[in-house]
Write a protein that holds these residues in place. Structure first.
Motif, short mmCIF file in Angstrom:
data_model
loop_
_atom_site.label_atom_id
_atom_site.label_comp_id
_atom_site.label_asym_id
_atom_site.label_seq_id
_atom_site.Cartn_x
_atom_site.Cartn_y
_atom_site.Cartn_z
N GLN A 371 23.68 20.30 23.11
CA GLN A 371 23.09 21.16 22.08
C GLN A 371 21.56 21.12 22.14
OE1 GLN A 371 24.92 19.75 18.48
NE2 GLN A 371 26.93 20.58 19.00
N THR A 372 21.01 19.91 22.30
CA THR A 372 19.56 19.78 22.39
C THR A 372 19.03 20.52 23.62
OG1 THR A 372 19.61 17.64 21.28
CG2 THR A 372 17.65 18.15 22.57
N SER A 373 19.74 20.36 24.74
CA SER A 373 19.32 21.04 25.97
C SER A 373 19.34 22.55 25.80
CB SER A 373 20.24 20.64 27.14
OG SER A 373 20.17 19.25 27.38
N TYR A 374 20.36 23.05 25.13
CA TYR A 374 20.47 24.48 24.91
C TYR A 374 19.33 25.00 24.03
CZ TYR A 374 22.43 28.97 23.41
OH TYR A 374 22.62 30.32 23.14
N GLU A 375 19.01 24.25 23.00
CA GLU A 375 17.93 24.67 22.11
C GLU A 375 16.58 24.60 22.81
OE1 GLU A 375 18.46 22.42 18.51
OE2 GLU A 375 20.43 23.31 18.14
N GLN A 376 16.42 23.65 23.71
CA GLN A 376 15.19 23.61 24.52
C GLN A 376 15.14 24.82 25.45
OE1 GLN A 376 15.35 19.78 26.42
NE2 GLN A 376 14.32 18.75 24.72
N TYR A 377 16.30 25.18 25.96
CA TYR A 377 16.40 26.36 26.83
C TYR A 377 16.00 27.62 26.05
CZ TYR A 377 19.02 30.25 28.99
OH TYR A 377 19.40 31.46 29.51
N LEU A 378 16.47 27.72 24.82
CA LEU A 378 16.09 28.86 23.98
C LEU A 378 14.58 28.85 23.72
CD1 LEU A 378 18.94 28.78 21.30
CD2 LEU A 378 18.74 30.34 23.25
N ASP A 379 14.04 27.66 23.52
CA ASP A 379 12.62 27.54 23.24
C ASP A 379 11.77 27.92 24.46
OD1 ASP A 379 11.03 26.72 20.91
OD2 ASP A 379 10.13 25.30 22.30
N ASP A 380 12.32 27.69 25.65
CA ASP A 380 11.62 28.12 26.86
C ASP A 380 11.52 29.64 26.91
OD1 ASP A 380 11.28 25.53 27.69
OD2 ASP A 380 13.04 25.52 29.00
N GLN A 381 12.55 30.30 26.38
CA GLN A 381 12.54 31.76 26.36
C GLN A 381 11.63 32.29 25.26
OE1 GLN A 381 16.52 33.66 26.82
NE2 GLN A 381 17.27 31.56 26.59
N ALA A 382 11.66 31.61 24.12
CA ALA A 382 10.89 32.08 22.96
C ALA A 382 10.32 30.87 22.24
CB ALA A 382 11.79 32.88 22.02
N PRO A 383 9.17 30.37 22.70
CA PRO A 383 8.58 29.17 22.11
C PRO A 383 8.45 29.25 20.59
CG PRO A 383 7.41 29.77 24.10
CD PRO A 383 8.36 30.90 23.82
N GLY A 384 8.88 28.19 19.94
CA GLY A 384 8.84 28.14 18.48
C GLY A 384 10.22 28.21 17.86
N VAL A 385 11.18 28.76 18.62
CA VAL A 385 12.53 28.91 18.07
C VAL A 385 13.17 27.55 17.76
CG1 VAL A 385 14.89 29.59 18.65
CG2 VAL A 385 13.01 31.17 19.04
N ARG A 386 13.00 26.60 18.68
CA ARG A 386 13.63 25.30 18.45
C ARG A 386 13.03 24.61 17.23
NH1 ARG A 386 13.37 19.76 21.86
NH2 ARG A 386 15.15 18.74 20.88
N ALA A 387 11.72 24.71 17.08
CA ALA A 387 11.07 24.10 15.91
C ALA A 387 11.59 24.74 14.62
CB ALA A 387 9.55 24.25 16.01
N ALA A 388 11.80 26.05 14.66
CA ALA A 388 12.32 26.76 13.48
C ALA A 388 13.73 26.27 13.15
CB ALA A 388 12.32 28.26 13.74
N ILE A 389 14.54 26.09 14.19
CA ILE A 389 15.91 25.60 13.99
C ILE A 389 15.90 24.21 13.37
CG2 ILE A 389 17.97 24.79 15.21
CD1 ILE A 389 17.49 27.04 17.26
N GLU A 390 15.08 23.33 13.95
CA GLU A 390 15.01 21.95 13.46
C GLU A 390 14.47 21.90 12.04
OE1 GLU A 390 15.83 18.82 14.88
OE2 GLU A 390 17.04 20.24 16.01
N PHE A 391 13.48 22.74 11.74
CA PHE A 391 12.91 22.76 10.40
C PHE A 391 13.98 23.11 9.37
CE2 PHE A 391 10.77 24.61 6.77
CZ PHE A 391 9.73 23.72 6.55
#
Length: 480
Positions: A371-391
């Motif tokens: 799951q973490t790897s996937y969210e990092q992958y999403l963040d590579d596509q659209a930086p900031g998305v993973r931080a938004a998810i975690e927040f």
């Protein structure tokens, strides 16, 4: 703002040009769909929980009653034994209802005690030499019952040598003429003497030590056996409450689990890491083994979004070894809750590396890693998305403003969303807290999902406007 250049470059462009805001909205939609899909399961579990608690309340009430009843049974047992030891006549026992109830229930005559107590007494006091007595007129079970105690025997108890058996001052049975009280023959068996068919007490003969000859021989411990039988028959086993399902074993859904996620976790590079971890984590017998294998250590840390900490093994080791019950332990001194969660999940302070190598722990860490790897992958596509998810996941666990500053992810979101410059970090902690509290009402933010959504959207909008969402920024300059 991130721009999709696929049309300009023939459609063969990295998806890193996706707008963070658009990506996040897409993920929100997927999460809502997954939540709705699992809502029925959640409702069913909630209904089961209500029924379980209702049943457990009834069980606790019943157990309370059972405990009172069992306490009474044990009191009866103590009374019964004391009565046997203190009795000097058969009649005082036969006419003692409490004693008689224990005796009857211990031998399967509880119903007779309740319905026809006089018949029970007649059986027990039958003259076993008289075929017309109550014991002989009844069933074989009733006859055996009367023979077991032989309460109908009359006269003083004699031993096989004709000596009188009595009770000395200390309550011991003796046949040496030193007794203080003669023993009634009807109490001989209940008092634990071995008696022959003629009703005389058996004595030792032909002993290796001549001084032992003539001593009384002990028979079955009738009183203790009766006490145990009564306790077994009337003691009620306590009912077990229904346990709630183990949260760690309960099925759960991943909020962004969709076709793209399932495709991602099958990637060869990801699967290679997972296979290596599963094949090697079992060989870890100590923290030295874990920290001696950089690949395993990084896998564990990445599962918690802490892979960057692998370069600080000394710090991470002290955190993992922390005692969470100690507020001053290193794990508790950090504001980032990921450290506490890692320490709690591994429980090294209590279990060493034993929990780490369990299959259930391995499965949980692998799931987190994917799951973490996937969210990092999403963040590579659209930086900031993973931080938004975690927040969104973690903001409701925050209790103090300082935690926003101490957590790199939370800090990133609140400062960007509120246009707070990064130079804030150069100020004293108290000044940072004061500056943040002017713009963020933590209590209001935590309690209002709408406020959380607005803050996250502001963050993603500003993140999008920075142009950091595009890995093709050099191409943008060509068209500027």
């Amino acid at each position: 703002m991130a721009i999709d250049l696929s049309a300009l470059l023939g459609g063969n462009v990295s998806s890193a040009t996706v707008s963070p805001l658009a990506m996040f909205k897409k993920l929100q939609k997927l999460a809502e769909e997954n939540k709705a899909e699992h809502a029925s399961d959640s409702a069913a579990e909630q209904a089961k929980s209500v029924v379980r608690e209702f049943n457990n309340a009834a069980t606790r009430l019943r157990n309370s009653q059972y405990k009172q009843s069992n306490a009474q049974v044990q009191n009866d047992v103590i009374y019964f034994k004391n009565r046997v030891n203190s009795a000097t006549t058969v009649s005082e026992l036969i006419n003692d209802d409490r004693f008689l109830r224990v005796l009857a229930n211990a031998n399967g005559f509880g119903d007779l005690f309740s319905t026809d107590k006089q018949k029970l007494k007649d059986i027990l006091t039958s003259d076993l030499s008289d075929p017309a007595s109550a014991a002989y007129q009844g069933s074989l079970k009733e006859l055996e019952f009367a023979k077991k105690y032989n309460f109908g025997a009359s006269g003083t108890q004699l031993d096989a040598n004709g000596n009188i058996v009595g009770i000395d001052a200390s309550g011991k049975l003796v046949n040496d003429g030193s007794q203080a009280t003669d023993l009634p023959a009807g109490l001989a068996k209940l008092k634990g003497l071995a008696v022959d068919l003629n009703g005389t007490a058996l004595v030792v003969s032909g002993a290796a030590k001549p001084s032992d000859n003539g001593k009384l021989i002990a028979g079955p411990d009738v009183a203790s056996n009766d006490a145990a039988a009564y306790s077994k028959a009337l003691t009620k086993p306590l009912l077990q409450e229904q346990a709630a399902p183990d949260p760690s074993a309960a099925p759960s859904y991943y909020e962004y689990d969709g076709t793209e996620y399932q495709t991602y976790v099958k990637r060869k590079d990801l699967q290679k890491d997972v296979d290596y971890y599963r094949e090697n984590i079992g060989s870890v017998k100590s923290l030295d083994d874990l920290f001696g294998n950089q690949r395993l250590l990084t896998f564990v840390l990445k599962s918690y979004g802490l892979e960057s900490e692998a370069q600080y093994p000394g710090k991470i080791r002290k955190i993992i070894e922390s005692d969470l019950s100690d507020v001053n332990s290193l794990a508790n001194r950090f504001q980032d809750p990921r450290y506490q969660q890692l320490t709690k999940d591994l429980s090294v302070n209590i279990l060493g590396t034993g929990k780490l190598t369990l299959q259930s722990t391995t499965d949980d860490i692998v799931k987190k890693y994917q799951q973490t790897s996937y969210e990092q992958y999403l963040d590579d596509q659209a930086p900031g998305v993973r931080a938004a998810i975690e927040f969104e996941r973690r903001i409701k666990d925050v209790t103090q403003t300082v935690q926003l500053l101490g957590d790199s992810v939370l800090r990133e979101v609140v400062t960007v969303a509120n246009n707070i410059p990064k130079e804030l970090a150069y100020q004293e902690t108290d000044a940072q807290i004061a500056a943040l509290e002017k713009r963020v009402d933590l209590k209001n933010l935590k309690s209002d999902q709408g406020e959380i959504d607005k803050l996250v959207l502001r963050y993603l909008t500003f993140k999008d406007a920075d142009g950091t969402g595009s890995s093709q920024s050099y191409l943008l300059n060509l068209f500027g």
